[in-house]
Design a protein around this motif. Sequence first.
Motif, PDB file in Angstrom:
ATOM      1  N   ALA A  23      49.773  43.222  36.241  1.00 25.60           N
ATOM      2  CA  ALA A  23      49.295  44.389  35.492  1.00 25.60           C
ATOM      3  C   ALA A  23      49.542  44.264  33.994  1.00 25.60           C
ATOM      4  N   HIS A  24      50.509  43.448  33.612  1.00 25.00           N
ATOM      5  CA  HIS A  24      50.814  43.293  32.179  1.00 25.00           C
ATOM      6  C   HIS A  24      49.667  42.624  31.413  1.00 25.00           C
ATOM      7  N   LEU A  25      48.738  41.975  32.128  1.00 22.26           N
ATOM      8  CA  LEU A  25      47.623  41.311  31.467  1.00 22.26           C
ATOM      9  C   LEU A  25      46.419  42.224  31.263  1.00 22.26           C
ATOM     10  N   ARG A  26      46.410  43.384  31.880  1.00 27.35           N
ATOM     11  CA  ARG A  26      45.215  44.222  31.866  1.00 27.35           C
ATOM     12  C   ARG A  26      44.846  44.723  30.481  1.00 27.35           C
ATOM     13  N   ARG A  27      45.825  44.888  29.600  1.00 22.78           N
ATOM     14  CA  ARG A  27      45.530  45.397  28.258  1.00 22.78           C
ATOM     15  C   ARG A  27      45.268  44.290  27.246  1.00 22.78           C
ATOM     16  N   ASP A  28      45.371  43.055  27.676  1.00 16.82           N
ATOM     17  CA  ASP A  28      45.139  41.922  26.770  1.00 16.82           C
ATOM     18  C   ASP A  28      43.695  41.456  26.937  1.00 16.82           C
ATOM     19  N   GLU A  29      42.761  42.106  26.239  1.00 20.23           N
ATOM     20  CA  GLU A  29      41.343  41.824  26.413  1.00 20.23           C
ATOM     21  C   GLU A  29      40.981  40.391  26.030  1.00 20.23           C
ATOM     22  N   GLU A  30      41.585  39.885  24.993  1.00 19.25           N
ATOM     23  CA  GLU A  30      41.280  38.521  24.575  1.00 19.25           C
ATOM     24  C   GLU A  30      41.693  37.510  25.637  1.00 19.25           C
ATOM     25  N   LYS A  31      42.861  37.704  26.205  1.00 12.13           N
ATOM     26  CA  LYS A  31      43.329  36.787  27.227  1.00 12.13           C
ATOM     27  C   LYS A  31      42.485  36.876  28.484  1.00 12.13           C
ATOM     28  N   LEU A  32      42.111  38.098  28.878  1.00  9.71           N
ATOM     29  CA  LEU A  32      41.266  38.253  30.059  1.00  9.71           C
ATOM     30  C   LEU A  32      39.914  37.587  29.853  1.00  9.71           C
ATOM     31  N   PHE A  33      39.349  37.743  28.660  1.00  3.96           N
ATOM     32  CA  PHE A  33      38.063  37.107  28.369  1.00  3.96           C
ATOM     33  C   PHE A  33      38.185  35.592  28.445  1.00  3.96           C
ATOM     34  N   ALA A  34      39.296  35.064  27.903  1.00  5.40           N
ATOM     35  CA  ALA A  34      39.515  33.617  27.957  1.00  5.40           C
ATOM     36  C   ALA A  34      39.688  33.145  29.395  1.00  5.40           C
ATOM     37  N   MET A  35      40.352  33.952  30.209  1.00  9.57           N
ATOM     38  CA  MET A  35      40.560  33.580  31.607  1.00  9.57           C
ATOM     39  C   MET A  35      39.243  33.558  32.382  1.00  9.57           C
ATOM     40  N   GLU A  36      38.317  34.441  32.020  1.00 11.78           N
ATOM     41  CA  GLU A  36      37.013  34.451  32.682  1.00 11.78           C
ATOM     42  C   GLU A  36      36.260  33.143  32.449  1.00 11.78           C
ATOM     43  N   GLN A  37      36.518  32.494  31.326  1.00 13.71           N
ATOM     44  CA  GLN A  37      35.798  31.268  30.984  1.00 13.71           C
ATOM     45  C   GLN A  37      36.396  30.017  31.628  1.00 13.71           C
ATOM     46  N   LYS A  38      37.569  30.139  32.197  1.00 12.63           N
ATOM     47  CA  LYS A  38      38.230  28.965  32.780  1.00 12.63           C
ATOM     48  C   LYS A  38      37.555  28.553  34.085  1.00 12.63           C
ATOM     49  N   VAL A  39      37.453  27.239  34.293  1.00 12.47           N
ATOM     50  CA  VAL A  39      36.817  26.738  35.520  1.00 12.47           C
ATOM     51  C   VAL A  39      37.655  27.064  36.751  1.00 12.47           C
ATOM     52  N   SER A  40      38.932  27.339  36.560  1.00 11.08           N
ATOM     53  CA  SER A  40      39.806  27.642  37.696  1.00 11.08           C
ATOM     54  C   SER A  40      39.692  29.091  38.168  1.00 11.08           C
ATOM     55  N   SER A  41      39.080  29.955  37.360  1.00 11.48           N
ATOM     56  CA  SER A  41      38.979  31.371  37.712  1.00 11.48           C
ATOM     57  C   SER A  41      37.969  31.572  38.839  1.00 11.48           C
ATOM     58  N   ARG A  42      38.213  32.587  39.645  1.00  8.58           N
ATOM     59  CA  ARG A  42      37.376  32.855  40.802  1.00  8.58           C
ATOM     60  C   ARG A  42      37.036  34.351  40.874  1.00  8.58           C
ATOM     61  N   ALA A  43      36.065  34.663  41.721  1.00 12.86           N
ATOM     62  CA  ALA A  43      35.647  36.063  41.852  1.00 12.86           C
ATOM     63  C   ALA A  43      35.187  36.362  43.273  1.00 12.86           C
ATOM     64  N   TYR A  44      35.386  37.614  43.674  1.00 14.71           N
ATOM     65  CA  TYR A  44      34.779  38.161  44.875  1.00 14.71           C
ATOM     66  C   TYR A  44      33.657  39.082  44.405  1.00 14.71           C
ATOM     67  N   VAL A  45      32.484  38.944  45.005  1.00 17.37           N
ATOM     68  CA  VAL A  45      31.315  39.713  44.582  1.00 17.37           C
ATOM     69  C   VAL A  45      30.875  40.617  45.726  1.00 17.37           C
ATOM     70  N   VAL A  46      30.724  41.899  45.435  1.00 17.26           N
ATOM     71  CA  VAL A  46      30.345  42.861  46.463  1.00 17.26           C
ATOM     72  C   VAL A  46      29.126  43.663  46.021  1.00 17.26           C
ATOM     73  N   TYR A  47      28.349  44.066  47.005  1.00 20.53           N
ATOM     74  CA  TYR A  47      27.237  44.997  46.787  1.00 20.53           C
ATOM     75  C   TYR A  47      27.300  46.040  47.896  1.00 20.53           C
TER      76      TYR A  47
END
Length: 314
Positions: A23-47
């Motif tokens: 939860a400590h990372l949720r307010r760090d927008e720059e870090k979260l954006f950088a993490m989204e760009q990493k090849v190691s990051s993953r996602a679950y997609v729902v509809y």
Amino acid sequence: MSAFDSFPLGQPAFVTNVLDRAAHLRRDEEKLFAMEQKVSSRAYVVYRDLLLVKREGEKARALLAIDEALKCGANPGTIFLGLRDGAAVFGMGMPQAAAEKLIGREDYTVTELRGMAMQGAIPPQELSAIAMAKSMVSWHQRHGYCANCGARSAMKEGGWKRECPSCKAEHFPRTDPVVIMLVASGEKCLLGRQKQFPPGMYSCLAGFVEAAETIEDAVRREILEESGISCTEVQYYMTQPWPYPSSLMIGCSARAVSEDIVVDHSELEDARWFTREEAALMLTRTHPDGLAGPHPFAIAHHLLGRWVHDKSGA
């Protein structure tokens, strides 16, 4: 391993979370954006109630690379779910048009989450993170406008808050508490069925906790309202997150002090007393009349199984 083996007694779906919520990372927008760009990051997609999966032979993979998710039409806005082995995991939604384009494809598809989980097609240890993604995506889709002034709100803190730019009101995800209970009277337990249940299936009674109501009072009230049975000695067992759309099932047991059933047919199709022996057969799908208990996917199965196998749990 069968789907039933995936959820041993005391371990229903959605309870084993392997993520560090970080939860400590949720307010760090720059870090979260950088993490989204990493090849190691993953996602679950729902509809809605569907989950995007990659077909790999006879198996299905729900944890996707960010670029895989985007190529399938997932919305670019991500919800930070946490870290797994140091890698970021996000939740993403997708529009209806993108989901419809996946129908019939052999590489990626959207499929009903509940069915996949009940069949054991998704590893049980992933289900909690998927439930988190589903609940959060659903909340954002339903709460795009400020409930205070009506202005369009904005996603903040990695998706764990919405903020109104007009009146500055803050909005947070909600979880609805639901009591679900196994009521026993000596060697008998009370089970009910709703019209939408599969033929022959009976389960524990359940209902939403109302405003300014204790869990114990909610158990007693719901049982009395739905079946006419008065009960006492309410005891807590365990909880199960339930992402339909975002509830917390609070499992309890109680002792009946009356046995004459008066069914509220606006809530239930039927309610009956079952012996411990009958309940055991229903759990194993071997009842001579074709009656069945709830699937191990659901906490109701574990409430009933606990009572069947441990008389002290009555």
